[in-house]
Design a protein around this motif. Structure first.
Motif, PDB file in Angstrom:
ATOM      1  N   UNK A   1       0.833  -1.197   0.000  1.00 14.31           N
ATOM      2  CA  UNK A   1       0.000   0.000   0.000  1.00 14.31           C
ATOM      3  C   UNK A   1       0.862   1.239   0.000  1.00 14.31           C
ATOM      4  N   UNK A   2       0.276   2.341  -0.483  1.00 16.01           N
ATOM      5  CA  UNK A   2       1.011   3.587  -0.525  1.00 16.01           C
ATOM      6  C   UNK A   2       0.032   4.746  -0.348  1.00 16.01           C
ATOM      7  N   UNK A   3       0.384   5.677   0.519  1.00 14.16           N
ATOM      8  CA  UNK A   3      -0.408   6.883   0.726  1.00 14.16           C
ATOM      9  C   UNK A   3       0.372   8.060   0.142  1.00 14.16           C
ATOM     10  N   UNK A   4      -0.312   8.913  -0.593  1.00 14.13           N
ATOM     11  CA  UNK A   4       0.298  10.133  -1.116  1.00 14.13           C
ATOM     12  C   UNK A   4      -0.485  11.292  -0.541  1.00 14.13           C
ATOM     13  N   UNK A   5       0.229  12.268   0.011  1.00 12.41           N
ATOM     14  CA  UNK A   5      -0.466  13.382   0.618  1.00 12.41           C
ATOM     15  C   UNK A   5       0.361  14.652   0.477  1.00 12.41           C
ATOM     16  N   UNK A   6      -0.304  15.773   0.647  1.00 10.22           N
ATOM     17  CA  UNK A   6       0.381  17.051   0.623  1.00 10.22           C
ATOM     18  C   UNK A   6      -0.335  18.022   1.553  1.00 10.22           C
ATOM     19  N   UNK A   7       0.395  19.058   1.941  1.00 12.36           N
ATOM     20  CA  UNK A   7      -0.128  20.096   2.816  1.00 12.36           C
ATOM     21  C   UNK A   7       0.169  21.441   2.155  1.00 12.36           C
ATOM     22  N   UNK A   8      -0.829  22.290   2.037  1.00 15.49           N
ATOM     23  CA  UNK A   8      -0.631  23.644   1.526  1.00 15.49           C
ATOM     24  C   UNK A   8      -0.477  24.591   2.707  1.00 15.49           C
ATOM     25  N   UNK A   9       0.612  25.355   2.712  1.00 14.49           N
ATOM     26  CA  UNK A   9       0.862  26.319   3.779  1.00 14.49           C
ATOM     27  C   UNK A   9       0.886  27.720   3.195  1.00 14.49           C
ATOM     28  N   UNK A  10       0.236  28.631   3.863  1.00 12.94           N
ATOM     29  CA  UNK A  10       0.289  30.031   3.476  1.00 12.94           C
ATOM     30  C   UNK A  10       1.128  30.770   4.499  1.00 12.94           C
ATOM     31  N   UNK A  11       2.296  31.206   4.072  1.00 15.59           N
ATOM     32  CA  UNK A  11       3.211  31.949   4.938  1.00 15.59           C
ATOM     33  C   UNK A  11       3.315  33.374   4.398  1.00 15.59           C
ATOM     34  N   UNK A  12       2.618  34.278   5.059  1.00 19.14           N
ATOM     35  CA  UNK A  12       2.542  35.675   4.621  1.00 19.14           C
ATOM     36  C   UNK A  12       2.017  35.715   3.189  1.00 19.14           C
ATOM     37  N   UNK A  13       2.827  36.171   2.258  1.00 19.94           N
ATOM     38  CA  UNK A  13       2.390  36.262   0.855  1.00 19.94           C
ATOM     39  C   UNK A  13       2.757  35.026   0.051  1.00 19.94           C
ATOM     40  N   UNK A  14       3.429  34.089   0.664  1.00 18.74           N
ATOM     41  CA  UNK A  14       3.942  32.927  -0.059  1.00 18.74           C
ATOM     42  C   UNK A  14       3.108  31.685   0.249  1.00 18.74           C
ATOM     43  N   UNK A  15       2.992  30.838  -0.753  1.00 16.09           N
ATOM     44  CA  UNK A  15       2.311  29.554  -0.567  1.00 16.09           C
ATOM     45  C   UNK A  15       3.352  28.451  -0.737  1.00 16.09           C
ATOM     46  N   UNK A  16       3.330  27.502   0.184  1.00 16.61           N
ATOM     47  CA  UNK A  16       4.315  26.421   0.173  1.00 16.61           C
ATOM     48  C   UNK A  16       3.583  25.088   0.178  1.00 16.61           C
ATOM     49  N   UNK A  17       4.115  24.123  -0.548  1.00 18.66           N
ATOM     50  CA  UNK A  17       3.516  22.790  -0.620  1.00 18.66           C
ATOM     51  C   UNK A  17       4.492  21.793  -0.010  1.00 18.66           C
ATOM     52  N   UNK A  18       4.030  21.037   0.986  1.00 14.31           N
ATOM     53  CA  UNK A  18       4.811  19.944   1.563  1.00 14.31           C
ATOM     54  C   UNK A  18       4.187  18.634   1.098  1.00 14.31           C
ATOM     55  N   UNK A  19       5.007  17.770   0.523  1.00 13.65           N
ATOM     56  CA  UNK A  19       4.511  16.483   0.049  1.00 13.65           C
ATOM     57  C   UNK A  19       5.215  15.366   0.801  1.00 13.65           C
ATOM     58  N   UNK A  20       4.473  14.271   0.978  1.00  9.94           N
ATOM     59  CA  UNK A  20       5.106  13.097   1.571  1.00  9.94           C
ATOM     60  C   UNK A  20       4.416  11.832   1.069  1.00  9.94           C
ATOM     61  N   UNK A  21       5.152  10.730   1.146  1.00 13.79           N
ATOM     62  CA  UNK A  21       4.649   9.415   0.774  1.00 13.79           C
ATOM     63  C   UNK A  21       4.785   8.492   1.967  1.00 13.79           C
ATOM     64  N   UNK A  22       3.809   7.622   2.126  1.00 11.46           N
ATOM     65  CA  UNK A  22       3.874   6.605   3.172  1.00 11.46           C
ATOM     66  C   UNK A  22       3.798   5.256   2.485  1.00 11.46           C
ATOM     67  N   UNK A  23       4.815   4.437   2.695  1.00 11.50           N
ATOM     68  CA  UNK A  23       4.856   3.094   2.114  1.00 11.50           C
ATOM     69  C   UNK A  23       4.489   2.080   3.186  1.00 11.50           C
ATOM     70  N   UNK A  24       3.652   1.127   2.823  1.00 10.88           N
ATOM     71  CA  UNK A  24       3.304   0.011   3.697  1.00 10.88           C
ATOM     72  C   UNK A  24       3.973  -1.220   3.095  1.00 10.88           C
ATOM     73  N   UNK A  25       4.965  -1.756   3.807  1.00 12.37           N
ATOM     74  CA  UNK A  25       5.755  -2.887   3.324  1.00 12.37           C
ATOM     75  C   UNK A  25       5.325  -4.132   4.081  1.00 12.37           C
ATOM     76  N   UNK A  26       4.878  -5.139   3.342  1.00  7.91           N
ATOM     77  CA  UNK A  26       4.441  -6.392   3.945  1.00  7.91           C
ATOM     78  C   UNK A  26       5.543  -7.432   3.927  1.00  7.91           C
ATOM     79  N   UNK A  27       5.666  -8.164   5.026  1.00  2.00           N
ATOM     80  CA  UNK A  27       6.674  -9.227   5.164  1.00  2.00           C
ATOM     81  C   UNK A  27       5.984 -10.523   5.581  1.00  2.00           C
ATOM     82  N   UNK A  28       6.549 -11.657   5.178  1.00  2.00           N
ATOM     83  CA  UNK A  28       6.004 -12.935   5.648  1.00  2.00           C
ATOM     84  C   UNK A  28       6.282 -13.164   7.137  1.00  2.00           C
TER      85      UNK A  28
END
Length: 88
Positions: A54-81
């Protein structure tokens, strides 16, 4: 010839690995992101070999004064026997 493909019922342990910054108040350094990527690579290549289930993809939009910033991250779900001994 036996079927050697990975089957979801074979999963007995799942490791969740976050790559990137998942919360704007706790920014991750480049070194921390590199460590997460190294762990992901080890999970996919070392014994017992893990599989991305499984994999989750997400982002966060931040407004810092006049600037907009995007933070992105991925979450991997690794299965093992079974739980790898080298995994804390």
């Amino acid at each position: 010839m036996a079927d050697e493909r990975f089957q979801l019922p074979d999963v007995r342990f799942i490791k969740r690995i976050v790559v990137g910054t998942s919360h704007h108040t706790q920014m991750k350094s480049e070194d921390e992101i590199e460590k997460a990527l190294a762990l992901l690579n080890r999970c996919l290549t070392d014994t017992p070999k893990g599989v991305i289930i499984g994999m989750e993809k997400s982002f966060i939009l931040l407004n810092l004064a006049e600037h907009q910033m995007v933070l992105q991250y991925l979450v991997y779900h690794i299965g093992f026997p079974r739980r790898p001994m080298w995994l804390e």
